[in-house]
Design an enzyme around this catalytic site. Structure first.
Site, PDB file in Angstrom:
ATOM      1  CG  HIS A 114      -9.280 -13.305 -16.693  1.00 44.84           C
ATOM      2  ND1 HIS A 114      -9.735 -13.029 -15.427  1.00 44.84           N
ATOM      3  CD2 HIS A 114      -8.045 -13.857 -16.522  1.00 44.84           C
ATOM      4  CE1 HIS A 114      -8.819 -13.385 -14.535  1.00 44.84           C
ATOM      5  NE2 HIS A 114      -7.790 -13.871 -15.189  1.00 44.84           N
ATOM      6  CG  ASP A 158     -12.339 -10.948 -14.600  1.00 42.87           C
ATOM      7  OD1 ASP A 158     -12.157 -11.958 -15.278  1.00 42.87           O
ATOM      8  OD2 ASP A 158     -11.518 -10.539 -13.745  1.00 42.87           O
TER       9      ASP A 158
END
Length: 487
Positions: free
Chosen positions: A16, A124
Site C-alpha cells: 500500500h 489509504d
C-alpha cells in the site's frame, strides 16, 4: 508560484505504501510509465505521512524504501508521525487490525495537516475514519484505492448487501450482485466477507459507507481494463439514490524499475537461454508459500505438462515473521523431480525479481496469487495468467480476470482445503495457457496483448489515465481555492 501541499496517508504495509508513493510521483509529474514531466505538477508538493509499521521486520522494509525514494530526487517529502502502540486484541483479524491502527493516528494527522499547511489529503482506503479530520479542517479529501474497481464496486455495495443477506457468505451457495460484473459466485467473494459477525466484515461495511463521504476516489486501475465496473460506480448503481464521488482511474500505478541483485541474476540468465514465450512463471507474492503437500502437487503438474517453467517456491515463515523463508527443496519436492526436469525447468527457492522476469521475452504465462500489483505488472507486459488466489480479495480478482477481462485461464482452487490445487488441474491449466493449439489459451493471450496496449496508451499524453490525473490535479487546485475562499 505558490505550491499546494498534498498529504498522503498510506497504510504502512509495503504494498500500500509503495503504491501511494508512486501515485504521489504521478501528481508531481514523475514516474508516469510512458510519460514524462508535466508542468502542471510543479504547482503541487507531495508529503507522505509515514505511519510506523507495527512489526520490526516490516519497519526495516518500509524505512529502506522511504530512504530510497527520499534520495531519488523525485521531490517526494516524508513526515514521520509519532508512533502509536498497535491494537493487541484483534485476534488475527487483519482488516480490523489495519483499520483500528490507522484510526489511532487521527490526532497526529490533524496536527501534521496544520503544521505542514495541507491543501488536500489523500488517504489509504483502510484509513476512512481520517475523513473526519479533513472535514474538521475543511480540507478536500480523497480515498486512494489500491485494488480493482471490482472490489471497489463490491465495497460500495456492501452496506446494502449487509441488509439484504441474512446468511453468512461462506455458507451461501448462490451469487452476489456486483454492478458491472457478471453474477459473482459467493465462493469468489473476498475472505473478509465470510462471516457477517466478524470484525473484518463490520469494518469493510464501514469503509464502503465512508467512501461516499470523500471528495473523490483515486483508483489504481485503467479505464480500458474495467470499463463496465467504472461506469457502474460512476452512474450510482452501487449505492442507489446517491451519486458516487468523482472517480480518477490513474493506473497502472507501478514502479517499473526492475529490482535486481547479484543473487537473482542466475534465474534471469537461465531465462536468457529459453525460447521466446516458452516459459510459464509461477510466483505467489511476498506472503505466498507452500507446504510439502501443495508443492508436490505443483511439481507433479508441471512435470506432466511438459512445458518449461520458472517456479519461485518459498517455504514457511520463520517464528515471529509473516514473510516466507528460503525453501528447503529436499523437503518440499518429490524425489528426483529436479533431476528429471533440469533441462526445461528451474525452481528458485528465494525472492525472485518478478518485474524483470515478467518483462523477459522468454516468459509466456504467469501462475499468480492475483495480487493486484502483480496482475498489473503482468498485463503491462502482455503476459496472460492462471489465477491461484490465496487470501484477501484475490478470489474476486481471479473471477474478474477470467470472467470479465478474459486475460486468464481458470484454475479450480479448493478454498475449503486451504486453496489446494490438484496436480491434474494445474497440468490442465498450464497446457491450456501455453499450448499453441488451445483455443482457451489463445483467447487469453490475445486479450493480454490488448490489455498491454491499453495500459501503455492510458499513460501516454492524451491517454485515459493521464486525463484522469489532470482532472485530479485540477480538482485539488479547485478544492484548495474553495477552502481559501471560505476560510
Amino acid at each position: 508560484m505558490e505550491s499546494l501541499n498534498v498529504l498522503l496517508l498510506p497504510e504502512p504495509g509495503s504494498g500500500h505504501l509503495m503504491s501511494l508513493i508512486e501515485a504521489g510521483k504521478r501528481l508531481l509529474g514523475h514516474g508516469s510509465a510512458g510519460g514524462g514531466d508535466d508542468h502542471h505538477g510543479r504547482e503541487l508538493t507531495v508529503t507522505v505521512l509515514v505511519v510506523r509499521p507495527p512489526t520490526p521486520e516490516s519497519a526495516l522494509e518500509v524505512d529502506a524504501h522511504v530512504r530510497r525514494v527520499a534520495a531519488s530526487g523525485t521531490g517526494i517529502r516524508f513526515h514521520h508521525l509519532p508512533a502509536e502502540d498497535p491494537p493487541t486484541d484483534c485476534g488475527g483479524n487483519l482488516q480490523e487490525f489495519k483499520s483500528r491502527y490507522l484510526e489511532l493516528y487521527k490526532p497526529h494527522v490533524r496536527a501534521a495537516a496544520r503544521e505542514l499547511g495541507a491543501s488536500a489529503l489523500v488517504i489509504d482506503f483502510f484509513a476512512t475514519p481520517v475523513l473526519d479530520v479533513a472535514r474538521e479542517l475543511s480540507l478536500p479529501a480523497y480515498v486512494y484505492f489500491t485494488s480493482t474497481a471490482g472490489l471497489l464496486a463490491l465495497m460500495l455495495r456492501l452496506p446494502a448487501l449487509d441488509k439484504e443477506f441474512d446468511a453468512d457468505f461462506e455458507a451461501f451457495e448462490g451469487t452476489v450482485d456486483v454492478p458491472g460484473l457478471p453474477p459473482v459466485p459467493a465462493g469468489s467473494t473476498p475472505g473478509f466477507m465470510g462471516r457477517k459477525n466478524s470484525p473484518n466484515f463490520t469494518w469493510f461495511v464501514y469503509h464502503g459507507r465512508r467512501f461516499m463521504d470523500a471528495d473523490g476516489i483515486i483508483a489504481n486501475t485503467v479505464a480500458e481494463l474495467e470499463p463496465g465496473l467504472l461506469a457502474a460506480i460512476a452512474e450510482g448503481r452501487c449505492v442507489p439514490g446517491r451519486p458516487a464521488p468523482p472517480l480518477y482511474p490513474i493506473g497502472p500505478v507501478l514502479d517499473l524499475d526492475a529490482k535486481r541483485d547479484a543473487s537473482s541474476e542466475a534465474c534471469l540468465r537461465w531465462l536468457d537461454a529459453q525460447p521466446r514465450a516458452s516459459v510459464v512463471f509461477l510466483c505467489f507474492g511476498s506472503l505466498g508459500w507452500f507446504d510439502a503437500a501443495k508443492a508436490r502437487e505443483v511439481a507433479t503438474g508441471l512435470e506432466r505438462s511438459g512445458h518449461r517453467f520458472l517456479w519461485a517456491l518459498r517455504g514457511p515463515p520463520a517464528a515471529g515473521s509473516r514473510h516466507p523463508s528460503e525453501a528447503d527443496l529436499d523437503k518440499l519436492l518429490p524425489e528426483g523431480f529436479l533431476e528429471r526436469t533440469k533441462e526445461r525447468g528451474l525452481v528458485w527457492p528465494r525472492w525472485a525479481p518478478q518485474k524483470a522476469v515478467l518483462a523477459h521475452p522468454a516468459v509466456g504465462g504467469f501462475v499468480t496469487h492475483c495480487g493486484w500489483n502483480s496482475t498489473l505488472e503482468s498485463l503491462w507486459h502482455g503476459v496472460p495468467l492462471v489465477p491461484w488466489p490465496l487470501y484477501a480479495e484475490q478470489h474476486l480478482n481471479a473471477f474478474e480476470l477470467v470472467s470479465a477481462m478474459g486475460v486468464a485461464v481458470p484454475l479450480k482452487v479448493d478454498r475449503k482445503r486451504d486453496n489446494f490445487v490438484e496436480a491434474a488441474e494445474l497440468e490442465r491449466a498450464v497446457r491450456a495457457l501455453m499450448d499453441g493449439d488451445s483455443e482457451e489459451g489463445r483467447r487469453a493471450r490475445q486479450k493480454a496483448v490488448e490489455m498491454k496496449d491499453a495500459c501503455r496508451k492510458a499513460v501516454e499524453e492524451g491517454g485515459s489515465s493521464r486525463v484522469a490525473l489532470e482532472r485530479l490535479r485540477e480538482a485539488i487546485r479547485e478544492g484548495a481555492r474553495a477552502a481559501t475562499t471560505t476560510a
